[in-house]
Each structure stands twice: as structure tokens, then as C-alpha cells.
Design a protein around this motif. Sequence first.
Motif, short mmCIF file in Angstrom:
data_model
loop_
_atom_site.label_atom_id
_atom_site.label_comp_id
_atom_site.label_asym_id
_atom_site.label_seq_id
_atom_site.Cartn_x
_atom_site.Cartn_y
_atom_site.Cartn_z
N HIS A 90 0.83 -1.20 0.00
CA HIS A 90 0.00 0.00 0.00
C HIS A 90 0.87 1.25 0.00
N PHE A 91 1.93 1.25 0.83
CA PHE A 91 2.82 2.41 0.88
C PHE A 91 3.55 2.60 -0.44
N PHE A 92 4.14 1.54 -0.99
CA PHE A 92 4.88 1.67 -2.24
C PHE A 92 3.96 2.15 -3.36
N ASN A 93 2.74 1.62 -3.38
CA ASN A 93 1.79 2.03 -4.41
C ASN A 93 1.44 3.51 -4.27
N MET A 94 1.20 3.95 -3.04
CA MET A 94 0.90 5.37 -2.81
C MET A 94 2.07 6.25 -3.23
N PHE A 95 3.28 5.87 -2.83
CA PHE A 95 4.49 6.64 -3.14
C PHE A 95 4.67 6.79 -4.65
N LEU A 96 4.53 5.67 -5.38
CA LEU A 96 4.78 5.68 -6.81
C LEU A 96 3.64 6.35 -7.59
N ILE A 97 2.39 6.13 -7.18
CA ILE A 97 1.28 6.70 -7.94
C ILE A 97 1.28 8.22 -7.84
N VAL A 98 1.72 8.77 -6.70
CA VAL A 98 1.82 10.22 -6.59
C VAL A 98 2.87 10.75 -7.56
N LEU A 99 4.03 10.09 -7.63
CA LEU A 99 5.08 10.52 -8.55
C LEU A 99 4.66 10.33 -10.00
N ILE A 100 3.90 9.27 -10.28
CA ILE A 100 3.44 9.03 -11.65
C ILE A 100 2.46 10.12 -12.07
N ILE A 101 1.48 10.43 -11.23
CA ILE A 101 0.50 11.45 -11.58
C ILE A 101 1.18 12.80 -11.76
N ARG A 102 2.11 13.12 -10.86
CA ARG A 102 2.81 14.41 -10.95
C ARG A 102 3.63 14.50 -12.23
#
Length: 326
Positions: A90-102
Amino acid sequence: MPAEAPAAPAASAQPSPPAPRRTGRFTGRQWLRALAGAVGLVLLAAVVVLVTRWFVSFEAVRDFLVTYPGETPLPEGAPVGLPAWLAWQHFFNMFLIVLIIRSGWQVRTQTRRPAMWVRNNTAPFKTKGAPKRITLTLWSHFAFDALWLLNGIIFVVLLFATGQWMRVVPTSWDVFPNAASAALQYLSLDWPTENGWVNYNSLQLLAYFTTIFIAAPLAALTGIRMSGAWPAKATRLNTLYPVELARAIHFPVMLYFVLFIFVHVVLVLSTGALRNLNHMYGGQDAVNWTGFWIFAASLIVVVGGVLAARPLVLAPIAGLMGKVGR
């Protein structure tokens, strides 16, 4: 001979109108429009709640809510609780999805081109002709995508290996009327009982299923189609799956993820924040501050990642896989 007409007087230069005064990034009119839009959304939400409460007052609708309380039973042998690996995922997904969207938004809106990146044209990646040059921003978007995809594959494998799939995959057609029941309960502000440690309600189940097994694959498949890794000379494949179709799907999928994250965060914080955060981060079904502090630490890491995702930091990393320059 006729007298020569007098020359027309030169037009006086008109002074350009003064630039509108700004407060922050926006003008006063833009702030008023934003305020009016926010007030409109609040009024619309109030109307939806009132109409829904009126609707559920009918006896037939109340009987429907009793018959379908908003939750479907899990299959026999379904696991109880959330394991530690799920919290990490859950943490890794949150971390990466924020960077991907940005980074994806930067690719879409950036007007000043940053440094360029070109991969090394060496075996096993050697191709005919010069390798394609892309912006460093686009390279970072692809790099975050690759890590997110790897994390997603690990997540799905563990999901089925541990039986956790039973919590996020519908196993009965009753999930649809129960999801409608849960939606009515949310909209009427008479929210369904939350017990995510044991079983998600049917609306949550469908949302998680859609995100994991529909939206995520669509994001990956459309992203790969638009990337330089796609075979440009595969004429028949490119005809069947044109890049225009991938572009038309990719951006709405990103908007879906933004909406899902917003609703997810709102519901987590408004339906028992401490208990929900303990489920996701603390690995326990308890009401204490353990999960909250782990969540707070994870937010600091995410913010640090966003601040670090700039050319000064990204260029040396990209340089390990190619050449960075102007």
C-alpha cells in the motif's frame, strides 16, 4: 492639377490595458469563479443528500436496504485481517502513484523543455538508426511506471498466493444490489457499518476490483503503447491498436485514479480514521495512534520523494541508463 490631399495624422499609440491584479497565481475574478464553483458543489451535495434521504424513506426502498444490507459474505476460508506485506505494498503504491500522476501532468503541461535523455544504443538494446530522444520528465514518468508495474505484479501474485483476493474479487452477483445499497447509505449520510478488517462493503469491493484489475492494466497497456518500447514497425498491430486510442484512454484513467484516491482518503478519515489507519499501516484491528504515526511518516517520505523528483536528482540516475543533455 488637383491639390494634394493632406496626409492623415498618425494614429496615436493606444496604451496597453494594465495587467489584472493577482492574488497568488490567480486574478480576483478567477478566485471568485473558484469560490462560486465551490459553493455550487456544496449546494449540489446538499441537494443530493436531501433527495436520497427522501428516496430511502419509501417502504420499498427500506425493504431493499434490509434485503441487501450493502455487504456480501466472503467465500469459505477467506483470510481475516491485513498482513504486513499488504501494508508495505500500500505504501509503495501510494508513493509511486503520486510521482506518476505528478510527472504525467508535467509531461502534459510543461512548456519549457528540461534536459533530454537518450538511451545508450548498445547491446542488448541496439537498434537501427539513432535512438529516440525524450525529455527527462518523460523518462522519469516511464521509470516510475516501471517500478509501479513491478510493485503491482508482486501485489497480484501475493494477493492470490495468500487468499487475500477473496476480499477484492466479486464471487456473487449479489455484489451489485449490495453495492447499490451501500451507495444509497453513503449518499443519505446513514453510512454502512465499516469493518474492513474482516470484509469490505460491496461498493468498496467493486471499487478495489476496478482499480486493481481494470484501471491499473489499462494505465499500463496504454502507457506502453505510447512509449518508445512499442514496436513502431508492427504495422498490423499498430492498426489494430492505434496510438490515438491509447492517448484517448490514458488521461481519463489518470483522472479515475485521482478521483479514487480523493474518495478513498476522505472515507478513510471520515469513517474511523485511527482504526482504518491501523488496518492499513499498523497491521491491527485496534483504535490507537500506531497506524496514524506510521501514516504520518509515510507522508513525509512521499513529500520528500516529490521534492527530490527534479532534474538535479533525476539526471544522474537517468545517466546510468543513457545520456542526459540538451
